[in-house]
Design a protein around this motif. Structure first.
Motif, PDB file in Angstrom:
ATOM      1  N   PHE A 442       6.924  32.706 -39.137  1.00 35.70           N
ATOM      2  CA  PHE A 442       8.424  32.433 -38.816  1.00 35.70           C
ATOM      3  C   PHE A 442       9.358  33.675 -39.254  1.00 35.70           C
ATOM      4  N   ILE A 443       8.746  34.461 -40.424  1.00 31.81           N
ATOM      5  CA  ILE A 443       9.562  35.230 -41.080  1.00 31.81           C
ATOM      6  C   ILE A 443       9.241  36.916 -40.387  1.00 31.81           C
ATOM      7  N   THR A 444       7.922  37.007 -39.556  1.00 32.69           N
ATOM      8  CA  THR A 444       7.776  38.205 -39.007  1.00 32.69           C
ATOM      9  C   THR A 444       7.982  38.185 -37.377  1.00 32.69           C
ATOM     10  N   GLY A 445       7.948  36.923 -36.948  1.00 29.28           N
ATOM     11  CA  GLY A 445       8.052  36.731 -35.485  1.00 29.28           C
ATOM     12  C   GLY A 445       6.694  36.666 -34.814  1.00 29.28           C
ATOM     13  N   ALA A 446       5.710  36.618 -35.530  1.00 35.09           N
ATOM     14  CA  ALA A 446       4.138  37.094 -35.028  1.00 35.09           C
ATOM     15  C   ALA A 446       4.057  35.806 -34.387  1.00 35.09           C
ATOM     16  N   PRO A 447       3.685  35.801 -33.053  1.00 37.84           N
ATOM     17  CA  PRO A 447       3.436  34.766 -32.155  1.00 37.84           C
ATOM     18  C   PRO A 447       2.020  33.768 -32.513  1.00 37.84           C
ATOM     19  N   ASN A 448       1.031  34.582 -33.145  1.00 36.84           N
ATOM     20  CA  ASN A 448      -0.107  33.863 -33.402  1.00 36.84           C
ATOM     21  C   ASN A 448      -0.547  34.133 -34.989  1.00 36.84           C
ATOM     22  N   ILE A 449      -1.163  32.862 -35.258  1.00 37.76           N
ATOM     23  CA  ILE A 449      -1.458  32.831 -36.850  1.00 37.76           C
ATOM     24  C   ILE A 449      -2.563  34.009 -37.162  1.00 37.76           C
ATOM     25  N   ARG A 450      -3.380  34.465 -36.208  1.00 37.12           N
ATOM     26  CA  ARG A 450      -4.483  35.460 -36.209  1.00 37.12           C
ATOM     27  C   ARG A 450      -3.727  36.725 -36.778  1.00 37.12           C
ATOM     28  N   ASP A 451      -2.621  37.003 -36.503  1.00 33.71           N
ATOM     29  CA  ASP A 451      -1.967  38.263 -36.868  1.00 33.71           C
ATOM     30  C   ASP A 451      -1.122  38.397 -38.352  1.00 33.71           C
ATOM     31  N   VAL A 452      -1.228  37.190 -38.977  1.00 30.31           N
ATOM     32  CA  VAL A 452      -0.679  37.356 -40.115  1.00 30.31           C
ATOM     33  C   VAL A 452      -1.497  37.219 -41.484  1.00 30.31           C
ATOM     34  N   ILE A 453      -2.885  36.900 -40.827  1.00 29.47           N
ATOM     35  CA  ILE A 453      -3.990  37.002 -41.888  1.00 29.47           C
ATOM     36  C   ILE A 453      -4.993  38.058 -41.542  1.00 29.47           C
ATOM     37  N   PRO A 454      -5.425  38.799 -42.737  1.00 29.88           N
ATOM     38  CA  PRO A 454      -6.270  40.016 -42.615  1.00 29.88           C
ATOM     39  C   PRO A 454      -7.348  39.844 -41.795  1.00 29.88           C
ATOM     40  N   PHE A 455      -8.090  38.845 -42.178  1.00 34.44           N
ATOM     41  CA  PHE A 455      -9.430  38.529 -41.093  1.00 34.44           C
ATOM     42  C   PHE A 455      -9.359  37.051 -40.853  1.00 34.44           C
ATOM     43  N   ALA A 456      -8.943  36.708 -39.662  1.00 32.93           N
ATOM     44  CA  ALA A 456      -8.713  35.252 -39.255  1.00 32.93           C
ATOM     45  C   ALA A 456     -10.187  34.515 -39.195  1.00 32.93           C
TER      46      ALA A 456
END
Ligand code: 4AD
Ligand code: MG
Length: 464
Positions: A442-456
Motif C-alpha cells: 500500500f505504501i510503496t504502490g508495489a502491485p505484487n507482494i513478491r516485490d516487497v519481500i527480499p526473497f518471496a
C-alpha cells in the motif's frame, strides 16, 4: 587500502562542507569517459542518489584499469569531496586513489535501466542493486523500526511467539508440517503414521499466527505485540498472498472491539506518516515510476477518518450496488477481493473497517455477539489491496469458547492451556494481525507482494 574509515554515499552527499580526505565504497552504476577523465556514478545502497567520482588520468596509476570498469563492479575510493562543477549534484569526489575490489563483465544483468519487475524477480539476488528495489527495501527497514516505535511508545511489550507450533490458530488447515520422520519409512500405528514417534512426540507445524500465545502474554502483561514470520500453505497464487510473510499481532487485555479498531486505524496511519516523513526520496521515486497517484492517495488517507461499517450493512450495499460481481454476495458468504475493492475504491473511496461478521465464516476464538449470530471480528480494507488487517475481540467466556470449539470440530481437551486463560482471571481482550507486506504494498504502490519481500516464497517457488 588506507585506514581511513569509509563514509556512506548518503553522508557524503549530505555533507555541509568540503572534505579533504574521504573514503567511499560501492558499486559502479555507470561510467563514461571524457578526454583525460573518467566519470563514475557510485552507489552503495545508502541512498537512491549516486556520488559522482572524478578519476583523472594524470593522478591515477591504474587509470587504464579504471577505464575498463563497467556497471556492477565494486570499488573503494579515496579522495576529496568538493563542490560539483556539473549540474544535478552538490558534491563530487575527486579520486586520489581507486582500488578495484571486484570486476563485473558484460553478462551483469543490470546493465540497462527499465527492466520489468518480472525479470527482476528472476534475479532477486541482484535486484536490491536497482534503484527501485533499493528504495523498497530501505522503506521496509524503516517501517520495521516504526512498528516497534509505535508499540513501544504506547507501552506494549514485544513477545517472541514460537515459530513451531501444534495448533492451527486460524482453523483453515493451511499448515506446513514440521517433521523429522523418514518419509520413505514412517513409523506406523494401526496403519496411520505415528507422530508420537516424531521429533516433538506430536504433530507440529510452522505457525500461521502467534495470536494464541500472544493472548497468554496479554493476560499477564496487559499490552503485547508480536512481529515475526508467518507461514501459510494456502494454494492461492495471487499478487497479495505469500507462503511466508511477516505479521504484526498486538493483543490487549481489557479492550473491546472498538478499542481494537481504533488501534488498528491509528497504526496504519502511523506507518504511512512515518514513511512520508522519513523516506521522502524513496516515496518520490515510487510516485515517479510505480504509481503517479501514490502520494495523493496516501495523504488523503492520512487526512481523513476511516469508515466503519458492519458486515451486514456492507452486504446490503453490495447487493444494491448494481455491480456485476464474479462471486455471489449474500449474508453468510465471505467478502471476496472484488467486493472489498468495490467498498474501498468505488463506494467509500477510502479505507474501511468492516466488523461483526457471521460466526460461521470466522475462527473459533472470536467473541460471539449478543445476537448469537455474529462475532466481534473486524477486517480493515484499503483501496487497491483489500484486507490488510484482520482482528477480533476474543471469546473470554469459558463455556462459550468450549462450545465454539466443538462447533469447529475441535477438541477442547487439545487446548487446555488456552482454556486455562479463561479459567483463571479471564478478561475481555482483543487484538489484530497486520500483514507487513500488505501495508508495504500500500505504501510503496508495489502491485505484487513478491516485490516487497527480499526473497518471496509462493506456491511452486522457493528459489534463492
Ligand atoms: O486475517 P488473518 O488470517 O488473521 C490472523 O491471523 C489473526 N490471528 C490475527 C489476530 O487477530 N491476531 O491475517 C492477518 C493479516 C491479514 O489481514 C493480511 O494482511 C495478512 O495477515 N495475511 C497475509 N499476507 C500475505 N500473504 C498471506 N498469505 C497472508 N495471509 C494473511
Ligand atoms: Mg483475515
Amino acid at each position: 587500502m588506507t585506514q581511513l574509515s569509509p563514509t556512506s554515499v548518503k553522508d557524503a552527499l549530505q555533507s555541509t562542507a568540503p572534505i579533504e580526505a574521504i573514503r567511499v565504497q560501492g558499486w559502479v552504476r555507470t561510467r563514461r569517459d571524457s578526454k583525460d577523465f573518467s566519470f563514475i556514478e557510485l552507489n552503495d545502497g545508502s541512498s537512491l542518489r549516486n556520488l559522482q567520482i572524478i578519476a583523472k588520468k594524470e593522478t591515477l596509476p591504474n587509470y587504464a584499469d579504471i577505464q575498463r570498469l563497467s556497471t556492477g563492479a565494486s570499488i573503494s575510493v579515496n579522495g576529496a569531496l568538493v563542490p560539483s562543477q556539473g549540474k544535478g549534484q552538490k558534491w563530487e569526489l575527486v579520486a586520489d586513489n581507486i582500488d578495484i575490489v571486484g570486476t563485473a563483465d558484460d553478462s551483469y544483468p543490470l546493465q540497462k535501466k527499465g527492466h520489468t519487475p518480472e525479470f527482476l524477480r528472476e534475479i532477486a539476488h541482484l535486484r536490491p542493486r536497482s534503484n527501485l528495489f533499493g528504495c523498497v527495501f530501505r522503506v521496509r527497514s524503516r517501517l520495521g523500526f516504526a512498528v516497534h516505535q509505535f508499540f513501544q511508545e504506547r507501552g506494549f511489550v514485544y513477545i517472541h511467539t514460537p515459530i513451531i507450533t501444534g495448533s492451527d490458530c486460524e482453523g483453515a488447515g493451511e499448515l506446513f508440517r514440521v517433521s523429522t520422520i523418514d518419509l520413505n519409512n514412517p513409523p506406523r500405528k494401526d496403519g496411520e503414521i505415528d507422530y508420537a514417534q516424531d521429533f516433538f512426540a506430536r504433530q507440529t507445524y510452522l505457525t500461521v499466527s502467534g495470536q494464541l500465545e500472544a493472548e497468554a502474554f496479554a493476560l499477564a502483561l496487559s499490552k503485547v505485540y508480536t512481529f515475526g514470520p508467518t507461514f501459510r500453505a494456502e494454494n492461492s497464487n495471487t499478487s497479495r498472498h505469500a507462503s511466508e510473510f511477516w505479521m504484526i499481532e498486538p493483543e490487549m487485555a481489557f479492550c473491546d472491539l472498538n478499542g481494537n479498531m481504533d488501534l488498528a486505524e491509528e497504526f496504519v496511519k502511523y506507518l504511512i506518516a512515518d514513511a512520508r516523513k522519513h523516506c521522502p526520496e524513496e516515496m518520490e521515486l515510487f510516485a515517479k515510476v510505480v504509481d503517479k497517484e501514490l502520494l495523493a492517495r496516501l495523504d488523503f488517507v492520512l487526512d481523513r477518518p476511516f469508515q466503519r461499517i458492519t458486515y451486514s450493512d456492507a452486504v446490503d450495499l453490495l447487493k444494491k450496488s448494481g455491480e456485476k460481481f464474479e462471486f455471489p454476495i449474500d449474508y453468510g458468504l465471505n467478502l471476496q477481493s472484488e467486493h472489498e475493492r468495490w467498498l474501498t475504491e468505488k463506494h467509500f473511496r477510502c479505507p474501511v473497517t468492516v466488523f461483526n461478521f457471521p460466526k460461521e465464516i470466522k475462527p473459533f476464538y472470536m467473541r460471539v455477539n449478543d445476537d448469537g449470530k455474529a462475532v466481534a471480528a473486524m477486517d480493515l480494507l484499503v483501496p487497491g489491496i483489500g484486507e490488510i488487517v484482520g482482528g477480533s475481540q476474543r471469546e473470554e467466556r469459558l463455556e462459550v469458547l468450549e462450545e465454539n470449539m466443538r462447533r469447529h470440530n475441535m477438541d477442547p481437551a487439545d487446548y487446555k492451556w488456552y482454556l486455562d486463560l479463561r479459567r483463571y482471571g479471564t478478561v475481555p481482550h482483543s487484538g489484530f494481525g497486520l500483514g507487513f507486506e500488505r501495508i508495504l504494498m500500500f505504501i510503496t504502490g508495489a502491485p505484487n507482494i513478491r516485490d516487497v519481500i527480499p526473497f518471496a516464497r509462493t506456491p511452486g517457488s522457493a528459489e534463492f
